[in-house]
Scaffold this motif. Structure first.
Motif, mmCIF file in Angstrom:
data_model
loop_
_atom_site.group_PDB
_atom_site.id
_atom_site.type_symbol
_atom_site.label_atom_id
_atom_site.label_comp_id
_atom_site.label_asym_id
_atom_site.label_seq_id
_atom_site.Cartn_x
_atom_site.Cartn_y
_atom_site.Cartn_z
ATOM 1 N N ASP A 90 0.780 -1.559 -0.042
ATOM 2 C CA ASP A 90 0.049 0.167 -0.036
ATOM 3 C C ASP A 90 0.790 1.176 -0.356
ATOM 4 O O ASP A 90 0.768 2.384 -0.951
ATOM 5 C CB ASP A 90 -0.687 -0.093 1.500
ATOM 6 C CG ASP A 90 -2.308 -1.170 0.826
ATOM 7 O OD1 ASP A 90 -2.207 -1.340 -0.300
ATOM 8 O OD2 ASP A 90 -2.658 -1.634 2.248
ATOM 9 N N GLU A 91 1.660 1.615 0.971
ATOM 10 C CA GLU A 91 2.801 2.639 1.126
ATOM 11 C C GLU A 91 3.393 2.457 -0.736
ATOM 12 O O GLU A 91 3.490 3.545 -1.369
ATOM 13 C CB GLU A 91 4.128 1.913 1.778
ATOM 14 C CG GLU A 91 3.109 2.170 3.358
ATOM 15 C CD GLU A 91 4.661 1.690 4.347
ATOM 16 O OE1 GLU A 91 4.528 2.803 5.405
ATOM 17 O OE2 GLU A 91 5.198 1.144 3.765
ATOM 18 N N ALA A 92 4.191 1.651 -1.198
ATOM 19 C CA ALA A 92 4.257 1.779 -2.875
ATOM 20 C C ALA A 92 3.727 2.447 -4.099
ATOM 21 O O ALA A 92 3.422 3.245 -4.415
ATOM 22 C CB ALA A 92 5.039 0.419 -2.724
ATOM 23 N N GLN A 93 2.573 1.463 -3.533
ATOM 24 C CA GLN A 93 1.526 2.324 -4.317
ATOM 25 C C GLN A 93 1.012 3.202 -4.196
ATOM 26 O O GLN A 93 0.996 4.900 -5.276
ATOM 27 C CB GLN A 93 -0.071 1.509 -4.208
ATOM 28 C CG GLN A 93 -0.957 1.957 -5.097
ATOM 29 C CD GLN A 93 -2.191 1.068 -4.784
ATOM 30 O OE1 GLN A 93 -2.254 -0.801 -5.244
ATOM 31 N NE2 GLN A 93 -3.281 2.076 -5.605
ATOM 32 N N ASP A 94 0.808 4.102 -3.169
ATOM 33 C CA ASP A 94 0.159 5.372 -2.807
ATOM 34 C C ASP A 94 1.460 6.491 -2.896
ATOM 35 O O ASP A 94 1.196 7.441 -3.569
ATOM 36 C CB ASP A 94 -0.355 5.316 -1.133
ATOM 37 C CG ASP A 94 -1.088 4.688 -0.144
ATOM 38 O OD1 ASP A 94 -1.897 4.666 -1.770
ATOM 39 O OD2 ASP A 94 -1.527 4.307 0.873
ATOM 40 N N LEU A 95 2.607 6.260 -3.018
ATOM 41 C CA LEU A 95 4.180 7.237 -2.639
ATOM 42 C C LEU A 95 3.937 6.972 -4.589
ATOM 43 O O LEU A 95 4.215 8.483 -5.009
ATOM 44 C CB LEU A 95 5.270 6.216 -1.836
ATOM 45 C CG LEU A 95 5.796 6.523 -0.803
ATOM 46 C CD1 LEU A 95 6.784 5.589 -0.485
ATOM 47 C CD2 LEU A 95 5.800 7.985 -0.527
ATOM 48 N N SER A 96 3.987 6.571 -5.592
ATOM 49 C CA SER A 96 4.012 6.069 -6.540
ATOM 50 C C SER A 96 2.872 6.900 -7.653
ATOM 51 O O SER A 96 3.269 7.831 -8.309
ATOM 52 C CB SER A 96 4.407 4.828 -6.851
ATOM 53 O OG SER A 96 5.593 3.713 -6.294
ATOM 54 N N GLU A 97 1.532 6.778 -7.137
ATOM 55 C CA GLU A 97 0.584 7.118 -7.603
ATOM 56 C C GLU A 97 0.479 9.165 -7.190
ATOM 57 O O GLU A 97 0.721 9.975 -7.849
ATOM 58 C CB GLU A 97 -0.781 7.025 -6.713
ATOM 59 C CG GLU A 97 -0.886 5.445 -8.027
ATOM 60 C CD GLU A 97 -2.216 5.203 -6.952
ATOM 61 O OE1 GLU A 97 -2.487 5.362 -5.353
ATOM 62 O OE2 GLU A 97 -3.030 4.798 -8.001
ATOM 63 N N ALA A 98 0.767 8.974 -5.966
ATOM 64 C CA ALA A 98 1.306 10.677 -5.425
ATOM 65 C C ALA A 98 2.546 11.173 -6.101
ATOM 66 O O ALA A 98 2.442 12.433 -6.400
ATOM 67 C CB ALA A 98 1.654 10.262 -4.108
#
Length: 250
Positions: A90-98
Motif C-alpha cells: 500500500d505504501e509503495a502504491q500510494d507513494l508512486s501514485e502521488a
C-alpha cells in the motif's frame, strides 16, 4: 551557525563540523548501498560491520542512519536498532501514485513557462542517456535519469512541490533503481523522457502532464516486472488509459 552554537560542550566548533561532515559522507555511502541493493529491505544495519568497512567510529554511523530514517530509507526499531525500510504494498502504491501526480503537475506548469535554454539542457540529458543505453549500464544511467527528473521539477519553479517530489523520490529509490534493470527497459524509459521533452518544447501543458504522469505510472509497472512489491494491476490500467488519452490529444 545555530548548529555550531548547539554543539556538545566537550567538542570544539571545528571538531563538531568535522564530525558532521564525516556523518554526511557516511550517510551518502549508506544511501548508495541501499540503492545498489547491498543492504536489503528488512535487513538490520550492522553498525560494527559498517564501522570497520568505512573506517569510522559508530557515532557517524548512527548519526547517518538517523538522518536516513528521517528520509524514509531506514526504520528505527526500539531496542533492536536500525533496519532498512521495506515499503508495504500500500505504501509503495500510494507513494508512486502521488509522485506521478506531482510530476505530471510540475511538467504541466513548466510547459507554460519553459525557455529554449531549458529545453536545450533537457535535450543534452536525453542525448547522454541515449549514449548510456547503448552501454546498457544502469549504474551510469540512473544518476543521469535522476538529474533529468530533478531538472524538470526545478525548472517548474515551485519550491514546495519540488520538496514534496524529492521526498517521494528518496523513499522510492530502491524500487526505481531496480526497475531499470535491463537494456530494453533503459531504452523504453528514455523514449518516455523524449515524449516529455517533445511535449514541453511544444509548450503544450496537457500533453506534458499526460506524458510525465504516464512515464511514472509505466515505471510502477516496470517495478512489478522487476520483482518488486506493489499491487499495480490497477496502475497498469491507469497507465494504458493515460496512453490512450495522450494519443487522442495528438
Amino acid at each position: 551557525m545555530s548548529e555550531i552554537t548547539n554543539a556538545p560542550h566537550n567538542l570544539s566548533a571545528i571538531d563538531f563540523l568535522r564530525t558532521r561532515s564525516l556523518a554526511n559522507v557516511v550517510q551518502a555511502e549508506i544511501e548508495r548501498m541501499i540503492i545498489d541493493g547491498e543492504l536489503k529491505p528488512n535487513e538490520r544495519v550492522n553498525e560494527n560491520g559498517l564501522s570497520q568497512r568505512l573506517g569510522v567510529s559508530r557515532g557517524p554511523i548512527r548519526e547517518a542512519c538517523s538522518a536516513l530514517a528521517a528520509m524514509g530509507l531506514i526504520e528505527i526499531i526500539p531496542n533492536r536498532g536500525f533496519f532498512i525500510r521495506a515499503l508495504t504494498n500500500d505504501e509503495a502504491q500510494d507513494l508512486s501514485e502521488a509522485r506521478a501526480g506531482v510530476f505530471g503537475c510540475m511538467a504541466m506548469m513548466l510547459a507554460e513557462r519553459v525557455t529554449d535554454a531549458q529545453i536545450a539542457i533537457l535535450r543534452a540529458l536525453l542525448q547522454r542517456m541515449d549514449e548510456i543505453v547503448e552501454l546498457g549500464d544502469v549504474h551510469i544511467y540512473y544518476p543521469v535519469n535522476l538529474e533529468f527528473h530533478k531538472q524538470i521539477t526545478h525548472m517548474a519553479g515551485n519550491n514546495r512541490l519540488e520538496l514534496i517530489y524529492q521526498s517521494f523520490v528518496r523513499e522510492l529509490h530502491i524500487q526505481r533503481y531496480r526497475a531499470l534493470s535491463s537494456h530494453d527497459v533503459l531504452h523504453i524509459s528514455n523514449e518516455e523522457h523524449r515524449a516529455i521533452v517533445d511535449a514541453l518544447e511544444a509548450r503544450d501543458p496537457v500533453r506534458s502532464l499526460i506524458a510525465a504522469r504516464t512515464h511514472i505510472l509505466n515505471g510502477i509497472v516496470r517495478t512489478r516486472q522487476a520483482g518488486q512489491p506493489g499491487p499495480v494491476d490497477q496502475l497498469e490500467k491507469q497507465s494504458r488509459k493515460s496512453a490512450d488519452e495522450k494519443s487522442s490529444e495528438v
